[in-house]
Design a protein around this motif. Structure first.
Motif, PDB file in Angstrom:
ATOM      1  N   MET A 114       0.847  -1.189   0.000  1.00 40.25           N
ATOM      2  CA  MET A 114       0.000   0.000   0.000  1.00 40.25           C
ATOM      3  C   MET A 114       0.882   1.238   0.000  1.00 40.25           C
ATOM      4  O   MET A 114       2.105   1.148   0.151  1.00 40.25           O
ATOM      5  CB  MET A 114      -0.909   0.001   1.238  1.00 40.25           C
ATOM      6  N   TRP A 115       0.265   2.405  -0.093  1.00 40.76           N
ATOM      7  CA  TRP A 115       1.053   3.636  -0.111  1.00 40.76           C
ATOM      8  C   TRP A 115       1.779   3.859   1.212  1.00 40.76           C
ATOM      9  O   TRP A 115       2.802   4.532   1.279  1.00 40.76           O
ATOM     10  CB  TRP A 115       0.157   4.841  -0.413  1.00 40.76           C
ATOM     11  N   PHE A 116       1.261   3.263   2.296  1.00 35.12           N
ATOM     12  CA  PHE A 116       1.861   3.477   3.616  1.00 35.12           C
ATOM     13  C   PHE A 116       2.726   2.309   4.064  1.00 35.12           C
ATOM     14  O   PHE A 116       3.249   2.329   5.177  1.00 35.12           O
ATOM     15  CB  PHE A 116       0.758   3.726   4.653  1.00 35.12           C
ATOM     16  N   THR A 117       2.902   1.297   3.223  1.00 33.16           N
ATOM     17  CA  THR A 117       3.636   0.098   3.649  1.00 33.16           C
ATOM     18  C   THR A 117       5.049   0.429   4.103  1.00 33.16           C
ATOM     19  O   THR A 117       5.511  -0.022   5.158  1.00 33.16           O
ATOM     20  CB  THR A 117       3.674  -0.928   2.511  1.00 33.16           C
ATOM     21  N   ALA A 118       5.768   1.216   3.314  1.00 34.19           N
ATOM     22  CA  ALA A 118       7.158   1.550   3.657  1.00 34.19           C
ATOM     23  C   ALA A 118       7.241   2.314   4.973  1.00 34.19           C
ATOM     24  O   ALA A 118       8.258   2.251   5.669  1.00 34.19           O
ATOM     25  CB  ALA A 118       7.795   2.367   2.531  1.00 34.19           C
ATOM     26  N   LEU A 119       6.175   3.014   5.337  1.00 31.83           N
ATOM     27  CA  LEU A 119       6.190   3.770   6.595  1.00 31.83           C
ATOM     28  C   LEU A 119       6.182   2.842   7.805  1.00 31.83           C
ATOM     29  O   LEU A 119       6.542   3.261   8.908  1.00 31.83           O
ATOM     30  CB  LEU A 119       4.974   4.707   6.652  1.00 31.83           C
ATOM     31  N   GLY A 120       5.789   1.590   7.618  1.00 31.63           N
ATOM     32  CA  GLY A 120       5.751   0.648   8.721  1.00 31.63           C
ATOM     33  C   GLY A 120       7.118   0.313   9.286  1.00 31.63           C
ATOM     34  O   GLY A 120       7.212  -0.242  10.384  1.00 31.63           O
ATOM     35  N   THR A 121       8.183   0.653   8.575  1.00 33.64           N
ATOM     36  CA  THR A 121       9.526   0.393   9.093  1.00 33.64           C
ATOM     37  C   THR A 121       9.988   1.494  10.046  1.00 33.64           C
ATOM     38  O   THR A 121      11.044   1.359  10.664  1.00 33.64           O
ATOM     39  CB  THR A 121      10.536   0.300   7.931  1.00 33.64           C
ATOM     40  N   GLY A 122       9.223   2.577  10.167  1.00 32.26           N
ATOM     41  CA  GLY A 122       9.641   3.692  11.019  1.00 32.26           C
ATOM     42  C   GLY A 122       8.696   3.975  12.160  1.00 32.26           C
ATOM     43  O   GLY A 122       8.648   5.099  12.665  1.00 32.26           O
ATOM     44  N   THR A 123       7.962   2.964  12.618  1.00 31.70           N
ATOM     45  CA  THR A 123       6.930   3.209  13.621  1.00 31.70           C
ATOM     46  C   THR A 123       7.504   3.645  14.970  1.00 31.70           C
ATOM     47  O   THR A 123       6.860   4.393  15.698  1.00 31.70           O
ATOM     48  CB  THR A 123       6.072   1.947  13.810  1.00 31.70           C
ATOM     49  N   LEU A 124       8.694   3.167  15.314  1.00 40.46           N
ATOM     50  CA  LEU A 124       9.268   3.580  16.595  1.00 40.46           C
ATOM     51  C   LEU A 124       9.547   5.078  16.604  1.00 40.46           C
ATOM     52  O   LEU A 124       9.423   5.736  17.634  1.00 40.46           O
ATOM     53  CB  LEU A 124      10.552   2.802  16.880  1.00 40.46           C
ATOM     54  N   TYR A 125       9.911   5.623  15.456  1.00 42.53           N
ATOM     55  CA  TYR A 125      10.153   7.063  15.352  1.00 42.53           C
ATOM     56  C   TYR A 125       8.866   7.830  15.623  1.00 42.53           C
ATOM     57  O   TYR A 125       8.857   8.809  16.379  1.00 42.53           O
ATOM     58  CB  TYR A 125      10.699   7.401  13.965  1.00 42.53           C
ATOM     59  N   ALA A 126       7.778   7.403  14.987  1.00 44.46           N
ATOM     60  CA  ALA A 126       6.501   8.081  15.208  1.00 44.46           C
ATOM     61  C   ALA A 126       6.061   7.948  16.654  1.00 44.46           C
ATOM     62  O   ALA A 126       5.558   8.908  17.253  1.00 44.46           O
ATOM     63  CB  ALA A 126       5.442   7.505  14.268  1.00 44.46           C
ATOM     64  N   TYR A 127       6.257   6.783  17.221  1.00 49.47           N
ATOM     65  CA  TYR A 127       5.825   6.545  18.602  1.00 49.47           C
ATOM     66  C   TYR A 127       6.534   7.483  19.575  1.00 49.47           C
ATOM     67  O   TYR A 127       5.902   8.130  20.415  1.00 49.47           O
ATOM     68  CB  TYR A 127       6.091   5.089  18.975  1.00 49.47           C
TER      69      TYR A 127
END
Length: 409
Positions: free
Chosen positions: A293-306
């Motif tokens: 999906m368009w957001f799939t690659a963003l799943g590798t940076g979830t700790l940053y967002a958290y």
């Protein structure tokens, strides 16, 4: 870094080679190279990256909703509904990708640099932020996690105990029993936020027990269809129970007695909430897309967002941003708030943000650790094998060319 294909990618093998260093990272599957070998490019499983991003987006949205739940019963219902499963789902995935953790030096090194060091950095940073903003006397205590950092110390403790859970015959009932005992023990105290560590432990152990086929089962068509009325019923119940229930149950950081009920009601509530969280987590996984999906690659940076979004959340409360915009409590304002929070989560997962804060989230710290002699030996033994394989390929290619030339004469 984000090598994600557009086709459906297979689930990982049941025994991952290594545990993720921080927030759970999706597996990598190997595309066959020329001749059917495993020398092709690696591909992440999009399902888990999608699940992680959607879960972290719900975390950010939930924190954005918190100041307005007193003004809207609908928002309170949505808040309780989301809090029932968003962190349990994230913790289940964390446990799933911790199955390969052992006490090998390379794994311990990743645990220290990917979990413990970010905890030390951000626990200090959050405490300094709190002191500078509105509480000069706020203590800096590495033993008393403040705000979001509890998850890092919990993940550190859970992952260290992984070999124990893997050695038990029935780990999940044991973990659930520990969680129930914690829920009736008000004297545990705040050190390392042990109430949360112990009460949420069953979800991590559940992740350790899961296998790829379990995720395949929850994504079957009949499960997806059944999850719709189940989730709808949970939302209706959340709307009914919102004014009648203390939402602090969803934080898992207090015993039943501290929430004003007898110990036996605390046990009953914890069992009911575990069952509810488990059912809604299944519903969540059932609808997570498995394709890119368009957001799939963003799943590798979830700790940053958290870790990073918490500074903005705390600033909004300390400096009264919600009070400055009363329209935010209107239905239109809540929609804008929700979209803005989801957009913030996406922004904080992007590559520029990750490059900027990698020094704190993923430090190398080669100077701190001794070189792993066993790993070095494996690398030395692998190098001649690769050289021999390369030489053999060249000889075979040369022989084939010679045979072809002979046949063409």
């Amino acid at each position: 870094m984000f090598q994600v294909g557009h086709e459906r990618s297979p689930l990982p093998p049941s025994g991952p080679d290594a545990a993720a260093p921080s927030a759970p990272s999706a597996p990598e599957t190997v595309r066959p190279g020329p001749g059917g070998g495993a020398g092709g490019a690696k591909q992440r499983d999009a399902f888990f990256d999608n699940a992680k991003f959607l879960a972290i987006a719900l975390v950010v949205v939930g924190h954005a909703w918190r100041p307005v739940i007193d003004d809207s019963r609908a928002v309170l219902a949505a808040y309780n509904f989301v809090y029932a499963f968003h962190m349990p789902a994230f913790i289940v995935v964390s446990g799933y990708f911790s199955r390969g953790f052992d006490m090998r030096p390379s794994r311990v090194r990743r645990l220290v640099t990917g979990v413990l060091v970010p905890y030390l950095v951000f626990e200090t940073a959050y405490s300094l932020f709190k002191r500078a903003a509105d509480s000069p006397e706020h203590p800096i205590s590495l033993l008393d996690p403040w705000y979001l950092t509890w998850f890092l110390i919990a993940l550190f403790v859970w992952r260290l105990t992984t070999p124990i859970w893997k050695a038990l015959r029935r780990p999940l009932p044991v973990a659930l029993g520990i969680a129930l005992l914690a829920s009736v023990s008000p004297d545990i105290g705040n050190d390392l936020d042990l109430q949360r560590v112990l009460q949420l432990l069953p979800f991590f152990v559940l992740g350790l027990c899961l296998r790829p086929e379990h995720f395949e089962r929850v994504r079957r068509r009949e499960v997806r269809l059944l999850s719709v009325p189940v989730a709808a019923a949970a939302l209706v119940f959340a709307y009914w129970s919102g004014p009648r229930m203390n939402f602090e149950w969803f934080y898992h950081n207090s015993s039943g007695q501290e929430l004003g009920v007898p110990w036996w009601i605390g046990i009953a509530m914890k069992l009911a909430m575990f069952a509810c969280s488990l059912v809604l987590t299944v519903c969540f996984f059932a609808w997570v897309p498995r394709r890119h999906m368009w957001f799939t690659a963003l799943g590798t940076g979830t700790l940053y967002a958290y870790l990073l979004h918490g500074f903005l959340v705390q600033a909004s409360r300390i400096f009264g941003w919600y009070d400055a915009f009363p329209w935010i409590t209107t239905p239109a304002g809540i929609v804008v708030l929700t979209i803005g929070a989801a957009a913030l989560a996406a922004l904080l997962c992007t590559s520029p943000v990750r490059r900027t804060f990698r020094f704190a989230m993923e430090p190398r710290m080669d100077w701190l650790f001794k070189r792993d002699a066993a790993e070095a030996a494996r690398q030395r033994s692998a190098a001649p094998a690769e050289s021999a394989d390369s030489s053999g390929t060249a000889v075979s290619s040369g022989t084939a060319r010679a045979a072809g030339a002979s046949g063409s004469r």
